[in-house]
Motif scaffolding. Sequence first.
Motif, short mmCIF file in Angstrom:
data_model
loop_
_atom_site.label_atom_id
_atom_site.label_comp_id
_atom_site.label_asym_id
_atom_site.label_seq_id
_atom_site.Cartn_x
_atom_site.Cartn_y
_atom_site.Cartn_z
N PHE A 31 0.92 -1.19 0.09
CA PHE A 31 -0.06 -0.21 0.04
C PHE A 31 0.82 1.37 -0.04
CE2 PHE A 31 -2.09 3.61 2.33
CZ PHE A 31 -3.27 3.56 1.69
N ALA B 24 2.50 1.83 -3.18
CA ALA B 24 1.63 2.10 -4.55
C ALA B 24 1.21 3.89 -4.11
CB ALA B 24 0.32 1.60 -4.30
N VAL B 25 1.32 4.48 -2.84
CA VAL B 25 0.91 5.75 -2.48
C VAL B 25 2.23 6.78 -2.98
CG1 VAL B 25 0.13 7.51 -0.73
CG2 VAL B 25 -0.82 5.28 -0.59
N SER C 244 -8.35 6.40 -6.86
CA SER C 244 -7.78 4.94 -6.76
C SER C 244 -8.77 4.00 -6.01
CB SER C 244 -6.28 5.12 -6.01
OG SER C 244 -6.67 5.23 -4.54
N ASP C 245 -8.41 2.86 -6.14
CA ASP C 245 -8.98 1.65 -5.40
C ASP C 245 -8.32 1.20 -4.19
OD1 ASP C 245 -7.17 0.47 -6.83
OD2 ASP C 245 -8.59 -0.96 -7.92
N LEU C 246 -7.31 1.88 -3.73
CA LEU C 246 -6.37 1.48 -2.68
C LEU C 246 -7.10 1.25 -1.41
CD1 LEU C 246 -3.28 3.51 -3.35
CD2 LEU C 246 -3.47 1.16 -3.66
N ASN C 247 -7.07 0.50 -0.47
CA ASN C 247 -7.66 0.26 0.70
C ASN C 247 -7.33 1.22 1.80
OD1 ASN C 247 -9.43 -0.96 2.93
ND2 ASN C 247 -8.42 -2.89 2.37
N PHE C 248 -7.90 2.45 1.79
CA PHE C 248 -7.46 3.57 2.75
C PHE C 248 -7.95 3.10 3.88
CE2 PHE C 248 -6.80 5.65 -1.30
CZ PHE C 248 -5.46 6.43 -0.92
N TYR D 80 -5.37 0.80 5.79
CA TYR D 80 -4.07 1.36 5.75
C TYR D 80 -3.91 2.89 6.04
CZ TYR D 80 -3.05 -3.27 3.86
OH TYR D 80 -3.40 -4.53 3.45
N PHE E 121 -0.76 5.65 5.14
CA PHE E 121 -0.87 6.75 4.38
C PHE E 121 -0.51 8.09 4.81
CE2 PHE E 121 -3.73 10.34 3.08
CZ PHE E 121 -3.16 10.48 1.58
#
Length: 411
Positions: free
Chosen positions: A30, A33-34, A55-59, A62, A66
């Motif tokens: 994660f 990716a950021v 984005s489809d990141l799992n904020f 995580y 972030f």
Amino acid sequence: MSSKERPTLGGTRIKTRKRNIAAPLDPAAFADAVVQIYLDNAGDLELIAKCIESSDLNFSRYGDTFFEVVFTGGRTQPGTTKPDEGERHPYSVLESEATRDVILPSVIYIQKILRRRPFLIKNLENVMRRFLQSLELFEENERKKLAIFTALAFSQKLSGLPPETVFQPMLKDNLVGKGLVLSFITDFFKEYLIDNSLDDLISILKRGKVEDNLLEFFPSTKRSDESFSEHFTKEGLVALVEYNEKKIFEVKLKEMKSALTTQITEETDMSEVIETVKQRVKDAKLPDVEVVRILWDVIMDAVQWSGKNQQQNANAALRQVKTWAELLNTFCTNGKLELELIYKVQMQCYEDAKLMKLFPEIVRSLYDQDVLAEVTILHWFRRGTNPKGRQTFVKALEPFVNWLEEAEEEE
């Protein structure tokens, strides 16, 4: 069915319990990716915000990671502020210049992110608390950047940063003892007061539950009112010094009132009460005018009023004046202080209906007990400046003043 035949489960379904299989945590992927989003957009925070939004990141999973990337440029090791393995970017808060113009865009950027993803508010709070509890792990310049960021965050009313999150975690003995907290809070105060008033700052300190304990930011060896004034005067925060001095003064006034009220209510020996006043005045460095005001307040506060019976109230008030006249006389040492006492009596009689008609009698009693001089009474009568109820009181006092003038002419 013979004994050799076995039963069957035809038509019957056996229910099995389903288990939630959680995906393994992968904060490193994660964070990478950021970081890549930052690198791809060369640190342009507006573009980065748009990419993060789409984005489809799992904020939600995580969020802490972030904000580690936002502040430090990459993931940090668990429980520390040290960089962990993985990609990093050079556009973080701690890598920027220690100036408001450079750090403000990061505050606005985080504000945009929180509006889109309000569930991240708690994560911001977690990361800020962890950083502030670990100030000793940052370089001096990095601590200054954190202080500037925090001040700007409050100025911009950034969600997710309640004052208690900032002030309470820092009050660890080791951080305070090394002077790190005082340095941080000084930078914070100076930055915040550029755009905001002292009242705004005091409001934040109250919400952070530290407004009454500002000395706790100082190392124990420097925890004194003198050190407070010296330090913040040197840093150019004179308004804060004046506020603190006023607050100290008010506390000492309150303490003195409380002590005297107890003594007068308990009818303590006059000499002991006088000594208490002298000691309090010396310790608190109270001006003479303030002492006279306090004495009148505590004397009248101790009167046992009797409901609506005007005559009993009048008798009680005059008896109290006579009983404690020596106390007033000890500290009304000149015409200016005597005049201040008359003004104090005037205000109380104006504001308290049960004393309204007692003004001339109280003044006469104070004169009879040698607390007020004739010249002071005549000065108030002819040239008094307080307008509250003045017309009424002048008219009520006129017979007594006429008597004084006639006695003066006869002499």
